[in-house]
Design a protein around this motif. Structure first.
Motif, PDB file in Angstrom:
ATOM      1  N   VAL A  20      -3.419   6.586  -6.636  1.00 38.13           N
ATOM      2  CA  VAL A  20      -4.717   6.888  -7.246  1.00 38.13           C
ATOM      3  C   VAL A  20      -5.553   5.613  -7.365  1.00 38.13           C
ATOM      4  O   VAL A  20      -6.732   5.595  -7.011  1.00 38.13           O
ATOM      5  N   ASP A  21      -4.927   4.536  -7.841  1.00 40.43           N
ATOM      6  CA  ASP A  21      -5.637   3.255  -7.953  1.00 40.43           C
ATOM      7  C   ASP A  21      -6.081   2.764  -6.580  1.00 40.43           C
ATOM      8  O   ASP A  21      -7.183   2.238  -6.425  1.00 40.43           O
ATOM      9  N   TYR A  22      -5.228   2.954  -5.604  1.00 42.51           N
ATOM     10  CA  TYR A  22      -5.533   2.534  -4.236  1.00 42.51           C
ATOM     11  C   TYR A  22      -6.713   3.336  -3.693  1.00 42.51           C
ATOM     12  O   TYR A  22      -7.657   2.767  -3.140  1.00 42.51           O
ATOM     13  N   GLY A  23      -6.659   4.650  -3.872  1.00 44.33           N
ATOM     14  CA  GLY A  23      -7.717   5.529  -3.370  1.00 44.33           C
ATOM     15  C   GLY A  23      -9.061   5.274  -4.041  1.00 44.33           C
ATOM     16  O   GLY A  23     -10.108   5.377  -3.404  1.00 44.33           O
TER      17      GLY A  23
ATOM     18  N   GLY B 173       0.823  -1.203   0.000  1.00 44.09           N
ATOM     19  CA  GLY B 173       0.000   0.000   0.000  1.00 44.09           C
ATOM     20  C   GLY B 173       0.858   1.254   0.000  1.00 44.09           C
ATOM     21  O   GLY B 173       1.988   1.248   0.497  1.00 44.09           O
ATOM     22  N   PRO B 174       0.331   2.338  -0.578  1.00 41.67           N
ATOM     23  CA  PRO B 174       1.091   3.586  -0.664  1.00 41.67           C
ATOM     24  C   PRO B 174       1.569   4.097   0.703  1.00 41.67           C
ATOM     25  O   PRO B 174       2.622   4.712   0.803  1.00 41.67           O
ATOM     26  N   GLN B 175       0.804   3.813   1.743  1.00 42.18           N
ATOM     27  CA  GLN B 175       1.182   4.272   3.084  1.00 42.18           C
ATOM     28  C   GLN B 175       2.411   3.536   3.620  1.00 42.18           C
ATOM     29  O   GLN B 175       2.992   3.934   4.618  1.00 42.18           O
ATOM     30  N   MET B 176       2.817   2.470   2.931  1.00 42.32           N
ATOM     31  CA  MET B 176       4.000   1.700   3.339  1.00 42.32           C
ATOM     32  C   MET B 176       5.183   1.916   2.402  1.00 42.32           C
ATOM     33  O   MET B 176       6.168   1.193   2.460  1.00 42.32           O
TER      34      MET B 176
END
Length: 103
Positions: free
Chosen positions: A82-85, A55-58
């Motif tokens: 963007v894909d994650y959100g 995940g982007p947060q990691m």
């Protein structure tokens, strides 16, 4: 069957993304196993995966996890924010398959 591992801080925020990815895979007739874990379970879980998406947060853990992934011989990348959100299961599935060499 391809095995796709997703990792996030707690293992919870990617569960909806996993569901969306599974829906897309099923609609396209792609046989995959997709699951999500928290960051502390990644080292033990990556041994049975074909690809690891974090995940982007990691993002800050990418370098450390890349070393672990290299040891077990799997590709790793960060999920596009963007894909994650947007919980874009198709885009994330396509990225995973691309990394495995199936797309």
């Amino acid at each position: 069957m391809k095995r796709i591992l997703l990792a996030c801080s707690s293992g919870m925020s990617t569960s909806l993304l996993v569901s969306k990815m599974k829906e897309v895979a099923e609609s396209k007739g792609i046989e995959v196993e997709i699951w999500a874990v928290s960051q502390d379970k990644v080292p033990s879980e990556m041994e049975r995966a074909d690809v690891l998406l974090i995940g982007p947060q990691m993002r800050f853990l990418k370098k450390k996890l890349a070393s672990d992934a290299e040891k077990v011989g799997i590709p790793l990348d960060v999920i596009d924010p963007v894909d994650y959100g947007r919980i874009d299961g198709e885009a994330v599935l396509n990225k995973a398959l691309e990394l495995i060499g199936e797309n």
